[in-house]
Each structure stands twice: as C-alpha cells, then as structure tokens.
Design a protein around this motif. Sequence first.
Motif, short mmCIF file in Angstrom:
data_model
loop_
_atom_site.label_atom_id
_atom_site.label_comp_id
_atom_site.label_asym_id
_atom_site.label_seq_id
_atom_site.Cartn_x
_atom_site.Cartn_y
_atom_site.Cartn_z
N MET A 42 0.83 -1.19 0.00
CA MET A 42 0.00 0.00 0.00
C MET A 42 0.87 1.25 0.00
SD MET A 42 -3.17 -0.21 2.54
CE MET A 42 -4.66 0.11 1.67
N ALA A 43 0.30 2.33 -0.49
CA ALA A 43 1.01 3.61 -0.54
C ALA A 43 0.96 4.29 0.82
CB ALA A 43 0.38 4.51 -1.59
N GLU A 44 1.95 5.12 1.06
CA GLU A 44 1.99 5.86 2.32
C GLU A 44 1.01 7.02 2.26
OE1 GLU A 44 5.16 8.53 4.86
OE2 GLU A 44 5.90 7.16 3.33
N ILE A 45 0.25 7.20 3.31
CA ILE A 45 -0.72 8.28 3.37
C ILE A 45 0.01 9.55 3.77
CG2 ILE A 45 -2.79 9.15 4.52
CD1 ILE A 45 -3.62 6.23 4.90
N VAL A 46 -0.21 10.62 3.00
CA VAL A 46 0.48 11.89 3.23
C VAL A 46 -0.55 12.96 3.57
CG1 VAL A 46 1.93 13.66 2.20
CG2 VAL A 46 2.30 11.26 1.64
N ASN A 47 -0.32 13.65 4.65
CA ASN A 47 -1.18 14.76 5.02
C ASN A 47 -0.71 15.97 4.21
OD1 ASN A 47 -2.43 16.95 6.26
ND2 ASN A 47 -2.46 15.92 8.26
N LEU A 48 -1.53 16.43 3.28
CA LEU A 48 -1.13 17.51 2.38
C LEU A 48 -0.87 18.82 3.11
CD1 LEU A 48 -3.53 16.82 -0.62
CD2 LEU A 48 -1.12 16.20 -0.37
N ARG A 49 -1.61 19.08 4.15
CA ARG A 49 -1.41 20.31 4.91
C ARG A 49 -0.02 20.30 5.54
NH1 ARG A 49 -3.69 20.86 10.68
NH2 ARG A 49 -3.31 18.72 10.24
N ARG A 50 0.36 19.17 6.14
CA ARG A 50 1.69 19.07 6.75
C ARG A 50 2.78 19.15 5.68
NH1 ARG A 50 0.81 14.13 10.94
NH2 ARG A 50 -0.48 15.26 12.42
N ALA A 51 2.54 18.55 4.53
CA ALA A 51 3.54 18.57 3.46
C ALA A 51 3.75 20.00 2.97
CB ALA A 51 3.09 17.67 2.31
N ARG A 52 2.67 20.76 2.80
CA ARG A 52 2.79 22.15 2.37
C ARG A 52 3.54 22.99 3.40
NH1 ARG A 52 -2.54 21.52 0.39
NH2 ARG A 52 -3.38 22.34 2.32
N LYS A 53 3.22 22.78 4.67
CA LYS A 53 3.89 23.53 5.73
C LYS A 53 5.38 23.19 5.78
CE LYS A 53 0.04 24.46 8.81
NZ LYS A 53 -0.49 24.34 10.18
N GLN A 54 5.71 21.91 5.63
CA GLN A 54 7.10 21.50 5.65
C GLN A 54 7.85 22.09 4.46
OE1 GLN A 54 8.72 19.94 8.06
NE2 GLN A 54 10.58 20.27 6.88
#
Length: 65
Positions: free
Chosen positions: A1-13
């Motif tokens: 399965m693919a890793e679930i990514v929180n887009l909000r956290r990714a944008r902030k990072q």
Amino acid sequence: MAEIVNLRRARKQKARTEAGKQAEQNRIAFGRSKAERNLTEAERAKAERHIEGHRLSRDDAPEKA
C-alpha cells in the motif's frame, strides 16, 4: 500500500524548507558584524585614497599652458 500523506503538513514542511533556504541566503548577504562592516569600509577608503594619490593629473592643481 502507498503511504498516506497529510497535504497540509507537506505544504507547511515545504514552506519551512524554503524559508530556511531564504534565511541562509540572507545570513550570508547581510549577517556581518559591525566590526566586519567597518573593516570593509576602511579597506575601501584606503584603496580609494591610494588610487587617488597615484593619479597623474589632479583637478585641484593648476594646469600648465
């Protein structure tokens, strides 16, 4: 399965990383101590006086006709 990514956290990072890069560039460009700035200014003034002292014709000296 693919890793679930929180887009909000990714944008902030991503924004933090870009801000860190900009801060590093600013530290290089503007992060000099007062002593370093004074030393650079003194070196520039000395070089200017040196060049001016070796000028062949001066504006303040009367020219020979």
